[in-house]
Design an enzyme around this catalytic site. Sequence first.
Site, PDB file in Angstrom:
ATOM      1  N   LYS A   9       0.700  -5.788  -8.327  1.00 41.48           N
ATOM      2  CA  LYS A   9       0.883  -4.355  -8.109  1.00 41.48           C
ATOM      3  C   LYS A   9      -0.148  -3.543  -8.894  1.00 41.48           C
ATOM      4  CE  LYS A   9       5.884  -4.644  -7.118  1.00 41.48           C
ATOM      5  NZ  LYS A   9       7.234  -4.381  -7.695  1.00 41.48           N
ATOM      6  N   TYR A  49       8.910  -2.022   2.334  1.00 44.46           N
ATOM      7  CA  TYR A  49      10.080  -1.696   1.519  1.00 44.46           C
ATOM      8  C   TYR A  49      11.212  -1.047   2.323  1.00 44.46           C
ATOM      9  CZ  TYR A  49       7.584  -3.055  -2.749  1.00 44.46           C
ATOM     10  OH  TYR A  49       6.931  -3.771  -3.730  1.00 44.46           O
ATOM     11  N   ASN A 112       6.501  -3.135 -12.652  1.00 44.93           N
ATOM     12  CA  ASN A 112       6.797  -4.503 -13.110  1.00 44.93           C
ATOM     13  C   ASN A 112       5.799  -5.535 -12.602  1.00 44.93           C
ATOM     14  OD1 ASN A 112       7.541  -4.488 -10.494  1.00 44.93           O
ATOM     15  ND2 ASN A 112       9.676  -5.060 -10.801  1.00 44.93           N
ATOM     16  N   HIS A 115       4.995  -8.441  -7.096  1.00 42.66           N
ATOM     17  CA  HIS A 115       5.996  -8.621  -6.041  1.00 42.66           C
ATOM     18  C   HIS A 115       5.918 -10.060  -5.547  1.00 42.66           C
ATOM     19  CE1 HIS A 115       8.273  -8.240  -2.307  1.00 42.66           C
ATOM     20  NE2 HIS A 115       7.306  -8.941  -1.754  1.00 42.66           N
ATOM     21  N   GLU A 126       6.603 -10.612   5.460  1.00 43.83           N
ATOM     22  CA  GLU A 126       5.641  -9.960   4.563  1.00 43.83           C
ATOM     23  C   GLU A 126       4.224 -10.528   4.736  1.00 43.83           C
ATOM     24  OE1 GLU A 126       7.463 -10.392   0.704  1.00 43.83           O
ATOM     25  OE2 GLU A 126       9.087  -8.988   1.212  1.00 43.83           O
TER      26      GLU A 126
HETATM   27  P1  IDP Z   1      12.177  -7.610  -7.067  1.00 43.69           P
HETATM   28  O1  IDP Z   1      10.778  -7.034  -7.070  1.00 43.69           O
HETATM   29  O2  IDP Z   1      12.480  -8.333  -8.356  1.00 43.69           O
HETATM   30  O3  IDP Z   1      12.478  -8.427  -5.847  1.00 43.69           O
HETATM   31  P2  IDP Z   1      13.803  -5.505  -5.871  1.00 43.69           P
HETATM   32  O4  IDP Z   1      15.235  -5.269  -6.196  1.00 43.69           O
HETATM   33  O5  IDP Z   1      13.462  -6.099  -4.546  1.00 43.69           O
HETATM   34  O6  IDP Z   1      13.191  -6.354  -7.079  1.00 43.69           O
HETATM   35  O7  IDP Z   1      13.084  -4.091  -6.023  1.00 43.69           O
HETATM   36  C1  IDP Z   1      11.778  -3.873  -5.507  1.00 43.69           C
HETATM   37  C2  IDP Z   1      10.975  -3.099  -6.544  1.00 43.69           C
HETATM   38  O8  IDP Z   1      11.522  -1.775  -6.691  1.00 43.69           O
HETATM   39  C3  IDP Z   1      11.000  -3.678  -7.954  1.00 43.69           C
HETATM   40  O9  IDP Z   1      10.078  -4.736  -8.131  1.00 43.69           O
HETATM   41  C4  IDP Z   1      10.668  -2.467  -8.801  1.00 43.69           C
HETATM   42  O10 IDP Z   1       9.267  -2.165  -8.782  1.00 43.69           O
HETATM   43  C5  IDP Z   1      11.401  -1.360  -8.044  1.00 43.69           C
HETATM   44  N1  IDP Z   1      12.751  -1.153  -8.588  1.00 43.69           N
HETATM   45  C6  IDP Z   1      13.861  -1.900  -8.339  1.00 43.69           C
HETATM   46  N2  IDP Z   1      14.946  -1.417  -8.979  1.00 43.69           N
HETATM   47  C7  IDP Z   1      14.521  -0.313  -9.634  1.00 43.69           C
HETATM   48  C8  IDP Z   1      15.178   0.639 -10.483  1.00 43.69           C
HETATM   49  O11 IDP Z   1      16.394   0.564 -10.742  1.00 43.69           O
HETATM   50  N3  IDP Z   1      14.391   1.629 -11.014  1.00 43.69           N
HETATM   51  C9  IDP Z   1      13.065   1.735 -10.728  1.00 43.69           C
HETATM   52  N4  IDP Z   1      12.417   0.873  -9.935  1.00 43.69           N
HETATM   53  C10 IDP Z   1      13.124  -0.146  -9.393  1.00 43.69           C
HETATM   54 MG    MG Z   2      12.542  -7.823  -3.819  1.00 43.82          MG
END
Ligand code: IDP
Ligand code: MG
Length: 156
Positions: A9, A49, A112, A115, A126
């Site tokens: 990312k 998304y 974070n 992905h 994807e």
């Molecule tokens: P993942 O990336 O670990 O699969 P997902 O639940 O699919 O997590 O969420 C997609 C992305 O959305 C996350 O990687 C993060 O960047 C963002 N995200 C998820 N939950 C939150 C939140 O509670 N606050 C802010 N950003 C979030």
């Molecule tokens: Mg995810």
Amino acid sequence: MERTLIILKPDSLQRGLSGRIITRFEEKGFQIVGMKVMKVSRELAEKHYAVHKGKPFYDRLVAYITSSPVVVMVLQAVNAITVSRKMMGATFGSKAEPGTIRGDFGLSNSYNLIHGSDSPEAAQFEIGLYFKADELIGYERATERWVYDTSAGDPE
Ligand code: IDP
Ligand code: MG
């Protein structure tokens, strides 16, 4: 063999961490079968998304992934999805275990770094969003028989 879509990312590239993250997957034994730098369009981000549409973080997530270039990769391995998700760590940088990519390199619950597809169905969808078929290159690796035990046929 399984394939998964990995995205480094915008914060990975902006913080100069993309090489170190790619190295972790190479060292583990993943095979890189596709890789490019690109700017994710709003349209592509919304397709990717779509499952998160309506969640409180959705708008910020689309803004984040489109804010600056990313590296997208297709990685191949036995159990590629499960293994890569383990290496990524928990979603929130604040909760991810040390030793994982998110646990070692980030603090943010939103920015974070990475992905990774979370199921075979997601991976297929994807990979199709981000790559054309001719951008994925299958090739024989000289080290393959030392990455896996192939003595019984299938890599183990
Ligand atoms: P993942 O990336 O670990 O699969 P997902 O639940 O699919 O997590 O969420 C997609 C992305 O959305 C996350 O990687 C993060 O960047 C963002 N995200 C998820 N939950 C939150 C939140 O509670 N606050 C802010 N950003 C979030
Ligand atoms: Mg995810």
